[in-house]
Design a protein around this motif. Structure first.
Motif, mmCIF file in Angstrom:
data_model
loop_
_atom_site.group_PDB
_atom_site.id
_atom_site.type_symbol
_atom_site.label_atom_id
_atom_site.label_comp_id
_atom_site.label_asym_id
_atom_site.label_seq_id
_atom_site.Cartn_x
_atom_site.Cartn_y
_atom_site.Cartn_z
ATOM 1 N N ASP A 145 69.349 82.192 108.103
ATOM 2 C CA ASP A 145 70.110 82.984 109.059
ATOM 3 C C ASP A 145 69.645 84.429 109.144
ATOM 4 O OD1 ASP A 145 71.521 80.698 109.517
ATOM 5 O OD2 ASP A 145 73.301 81.299 108.380
ATOM 6 N N GLY A 146 68.631 84.788 108.362
ATOM 7 C CA GLY A 146 68.079 86.135 108.436
ATOM 8 C C GLY A 146 68.886 87.192 107.727
ATOM 9 N N TRP A 147 69.810 86.797 106.875
ATOM 10 C CA TRP A 147 70.595 87.776 106.142
ATOM 11 C C TRP A 147 69.789 88.453 105.042
ATOM 12 C CZ3 TRP A 147 75.413 84.137 105.343
ATOM 13 C CH2 TRP A 147 76.005 83.913 106.589
ATOM 14 N N ILE A 148 68.750 87.803 104.582
ATOM 15 C CA ILE A 148 67.900 88.397 103.551
ATOM 16 C C ILE A 148 66.440 88.184 103.922
ATOM 17 C CG2 ILE A 148 69.554 88.126 101.669
ATOM 18 C CD1 ILE A 148 68.075 85.632 100.784
ATOM 19 N N ARG A 149 65.594 89.020 103.365
ATOM 20 C CA ARG A 149 64.150 88.908 103.530
ATOM 21 C C ARG A 149 63.508 88.756 102.151
ATOM 22 N NH1 ARG A 149 65.632 88.201 107.907
ATOM 23 N NH2 ARG A 149 65.104 89.267 109.858
ATOM 24 N N LEU A 150 62.442 88.008 102.105
ATOM 25 C CA LEU A 150 61.740 87.836 100.837
ATOM 26 C C LEU A 150 60.969 89.111 100.485
ATOM 27 C CD1 LEU A 150 60.316 84.242 101.376
ATOM 28 C CD2 LEU A 150 62.178 84.884 99.840
ATOM 29 N N PRO A 151 61.140 89.619 99.267
ATOM 30 C CA PRO A 151 60.409 90.831 98.854
ATOM 31 C C PRO A 151 58.983 90.507 98.420
ATOM 32 C CG PRO A 151 61.837 90.117 97.079
ATOM 33 C CD PRO A 151 62.076 89.164 98.217
ATOM 34 N N LEU A 152 58.193 89.966 99.342
ATOM 35 C CA LEU A 152 56.864 89.486 98.982
ATOM 36 C C LEU A 152 55.968 90.605 98.473
ATOM 37 C CD1 LEU A 152 56.320 87.017 101.959
ATOM 38 C CD2 LEU A 152 56.741 86.424 99.571
ATOM 39 N N ALA A 153 56.061 91.779 99.071
ATOM 40 C CA ALA A 153 55.178 92.880 98.677
ATOM 41 C C ALA A 153 55.492 93.394 97.278
ATOM 42 C CB ALA A 153 55.300 94.024 99.686
ATOM 43 N N GLU A 154 56.732 93.220 96.828
ATOM 44 C CA GLU A 154 57.122 93.720 95.509
ATOM 45 C C GLU A 154 57.138 92.626 94.447
ATOM 46 O OE1 GLU A 154 59.311 94.167 98.213
ATOM 47 O OE2 GLU A 154 58.289 96.037 98.772
ATOM 48 N N ARG A 155 56.729 91.436 94.793
ATOM 49 C CA ARG A 155 56.823 90.321 93.847
ATOM 50 C C ARG A 155 55.868 90.510 92.675
ATOM 51 N NH1 ARG A 155 56.140 83.851 95.343
ATOM 52 N NH2 ARG A 155 56.739 83.054 93.277
ATOM 53 N N PRO A 156 56.375 90.511 91.437
ATOM 54 C CA PRO A 156 55.487 90.616 90.279
ATOM 55 C C PRO A 156 54.578 89.387 90.174
ATOM 56 C CG PRO A 156 57.751 91.125 89.679
ATOM 57 C CD PRO A 156 57.791 90.531 91.054
ATOM 58 N N ARG A 157 53.380 89.611 89.752
ATOM 59 C CA ARG A 157 52.423 88.524 89.620
ATOM 60 C C ARG A 157 52.923 87.507 88.586
ATOM 61 N NH1 ARG A 157 47.106 87.753 90.864
ATOM 62 N NH2 ARG A 157 45.911 86.376 89.493
ATOM 63 N N GLY A 158 52.905 86.224 88.995
ATOM 64 C CA GLY A 158 53.279 85.151 88.088
ATOM 65 C C GLY A 158 54.775 84.917 87.957
ATOM 66 N N GLN A 159 55.602 85.679 88.666
ATOM 67 C CA GLN A 159 57.054 85.502 88.553
ATOM 68 C C GLN A 159 57.501 84.252 89.307
ATOM 69 O OE1 GLN A 159 59.917 88.055 90.828
ATOM 70 N NE2 GLN A 159 60.484 88.753 88.761
ATOM 71 N N PRO A 160 58.214 83.318 88.659
ATOM 72 C CA PRO A 160 58.683 82.105 89.353
ATOM 73 C C PRO A 160 59.796 82.434 90.345
ATOM 74 C CG PRO A 160 58.698 81.832 86.949
ATOM 75 C CD PRO A 160 58.542 83.283 87.220
ATOM 76 N N TRP A 161 59.675 81.873 91.535
ATOM 77 C CA TRP A 161 60.722 81.985 92.547
ATOM 78 C C TRP A 161 61.321 80.601 92.787
ATOM 79 C CZ3 TRP A 161 59.314 85.836 97.073
ATOM 80 C CH2 TRP A 161 59.289 87.135 96.544
ATOM 81 N N VAL A 162 62.646 80.582 92.933
ATOM 82 C CA VAL A 162 63.392 79.331 93.049
ATOM 83 C C VAL A 162 64.011 79.245 94.441
ATOM 84 C CG1 VAL A 162 65.217 77.882 92.067
ATOM 85 C CG2 VAL A 162 63.922 79.460 90.584
ATOM 86 N N TRP A 163 63.768 78.136 95.129
ATOM 87 C CA TRP A 163 64.419 77.842 96.402
ATOM 88 C C TRP A 163 65.617 76.957 96.111
ATOM 89 C CZ3 TRP A 163 65.215 73.245 99.252
ATOM 90 C CH2 TRP A 163 65.590 73.423 100.596
ATOM 91 N N ALA A 164 66.809 77.394 96.534
ATOM 92 C CA ALA A 164 68.034 76.686 96.217
ATOM 93 C C ALA A 164 68.739 76.237 97.488
ATOM 94 C CB ALA A 164 68.972 77.571 95.393
ATOM 95 N N SER A 165 69.170 74.975 97.504
ATOM 96 C CA SER A 165 69.961 74.457 98.616
ATOM 97 C C SER A 165 70.663 73.187 98.176
ATOM 98 C CB SER A 165 69.085 74.164 99.832
ATOM 99 O OG SER A 165 69.864 73.637 100.897
ATOM 100 N N MET A 166 71.931 73.087 98.557
ATOM 101 C CA MET A 166 72.700 71.867 98.298
ATOM 102 C C MET A 166 73.004 71.138 99.599
ATOM 103 S SD MET A 166 72.952 71.754 94.997
ATOM 104 C CE MET A 166 74.241 70.541 94.681
ATOM 105 N N GLU A 167 72.380 71.565 100.693
ATOM 106 C CA GLU A 167 72.552 70.918 101.989
ATOM 107 C C GLU A 167 71.467 69.861 102.193
ATOM 108 O OE1 GLU A 167 74.972 71.335 104.076
ATOM 109 O OE2 GLU A 167 75.972 73.045 103.132
ATOM 110 N N SER A 168 71.730 68.957 103.120
ATOM 111 C CA SER A 168 70.745 67.919 103.432
ATOM 112 C C SER A 168 69.673 68.480 104.360
ATOM 113 C CB SER A 168 71.438 66.736 104.117
ATOM 114 O OG SER A 168 71.790 67.077 105.448
ATOM 115 N N ARG B 61 54.637 76.219 85.157
ATOM 116 C CA ARG B 61 54.438 77.630 85.512
ATOM 117 C C ARG B 61 53.488 77.823 86.682
ATOM 118 N NH1 ARG B 61 58.209 77.438 82.731
ATOM 119 N NH2 ARG B 61 58.875 78.862 81.105
ATOM 120 N N SER B 62 52.561 76.911 86.894
ATOM 121 C CA SER B 62 51.544 77.097 87.933
ATOM 122 C C SER B 62 51.867 76.355 89.226
ATOM 123 C CB SER B 62 50.181 76.637 87.404
ATOM 124 O OG SER B 62 50.212 75.272 87.030
#
Length: 367
Positions: free
Chosen positions: A125-148, A354-355
């Motif tokens: 819905d565009g309420w948030i933006r991914l902070p791609l430029a500030e993402r630390p190298r190697g930091q795991p990002w999790v996509w979460a959804s309980m919808e179908s 991790r990879s």
């Protein structure tokens, strides 16, 4: 192997040596100040190696004290469906049986967080933006959804970004079902008295949905009381279970049919309420991975809606009671709080790849 130091002759002449006991074979010996200095350095090295070896033995032995594990910080970039986010005291995850896990919504922790979680609805819905430029190298990002997948548009926009998935899918990196059955302690509560046939609580009512089509086919043969916004008969949160408990059956019809998509319509609205669920969703085998095969009625077991209605209305009391045999040994455990779902990341963290990167998140989600 024991190590001993033995004197050889006059110490003032530098006559010292390092021996191995019990056979007393010389490991090395020296004479003179220079040789003595070198030997002392070697002796210190041997002592350090022995100390490390003993430490390893202590840690690897069954009775050895384990090394303390660091506390993991899980940053939730935006709390699902809610602003402001809930309070997250330090013992949040401990209350769910997960130790050394700190949940936070403080975005200033981005540089140091062990993992960052993004909920799909806010991304979509565009309420948030991914902070791609500030993402630390190697930091795991999790996509979460309980919808179908039918209710998760825009997933294709996130190729090659996320490392882990948190969802109801059993093959998710962090698998979080809507509920589960756990061993019961003590006797089961009595089954609520029944004076009505079937209930259905629905808000999203669209003619193209299979559940709506099946309801239309059932209605002429089965008395179904419909509640919810779709019928302008909403039930308050505390009213739902007492209302449904009066019915013999509950229509646990999912809004869409997808792999492992079994929601609160089974766990809370039917099983926890004490009604037999009539399920429409994934195949019977999937339901049987979660609950006993005799705890529900699956619509796919019948050739028509009329046949299903005849089965339900013709069931005698003895046959009906058998659908609750599981209650003698199991109880329903609802997993509805997002705090508990996010704490599960810490529980799974040591076992996660991790990879890994989801290059085609939508392809995986729709499979």
């Amino acid at each position: 192997m024991a190590v001993s130091v033995w004197s050889l002759g006059n110490p003032e002449l530098g006559g010292w040596g390092l021996w191995l006991s019990p056979r007393r074979q010389p490991l090395f010996a020296w004479h003179g100040p220079t040789q003595r200095l070198r030997a002392l350095v070697s002796l210190a090295g041997v002592a350090l190696l022995m100390a490390l070896w003993l430490l390893w033995l202590l840690q690897s032995s069954p009775g050895g004290a384990p090394m303390p594990q660091p506390t993991l910080t899980i940053l939730i970039w935006h709390w699902p469906f809610t602003y402001p986010p809930p309070e997250l005291p330090s013992n949040t995850c401990t209350s769910y049986g997960v130790a050394r896990c700190h949940l936070s919504t403080n975005r200033s922790l981005l540089a140091t967080a062990d993992a960052v979680v993004f909920h799909h609805r806010e991304l979509r819905d565009g309420w948030i933006r991914l902070p791609l430029a500030e993402r630390p190298r190697g930091q795991p990002w999790v996509w979460a959804s309980m919808e179908s997948p039918s209710n998760s548009h825009g997933v294709s926009d996130f190729r090659g970004i996320f490392n882990w998935v948190l969802s109801y899918r059993r093959d998710s990196d962090i698998f979080v079902p809507y509920g589960r059955l756990e061993p019961r302690e003590g006797p089961a509560p009595p089954l609520p008295p029944k004076d009505r046939v079937a209930a259905w609580v629905v808000s999203n009512f669209r003619e193209r949905q299979r559940r709506v089509q099946l309801y239309r086919q059932l209605a002429p043969h089965l008395q179904v009381d419909v509640f919810g916004r779709a019928n302008r008969r909403p039930l308050c949160a505390s009213c739902l279970l007492p209302t449904v408990s009066r019915y013999r059956f509950y229509l646990s019809f999912e809004n869409s049919q997808h792999r492992d998509y079994i929601t609160e319509k089974l766990w809370r609205n039917a099983l926890a309420a004490g009604a037999v669920p009539v399920v429409l969703g994934p195949p019977r085998a999937t339901y049987e991975a979660f609950v006993p095969p005799d705890a529900f009625v699956h619509v796919d077991d019948f050739g028509s809606a009329r046949e299903l209605a005849a089965f339900l209305t013709g069931m005698n009391e003895s046959s009906y009671r058998r659908y609750f045999a599981w209650r003698d040994r199991l109880r329903v455990r609802l997993v509805e709080d997002w705090r508990e779902r996010f704490c599960a990341i810490c529980a799974r963290y040591p076992h996660l790849p991790r990879s890994q990167v989801y290059q085609d998140l939508q392809g995986w989600f729709q499979s």
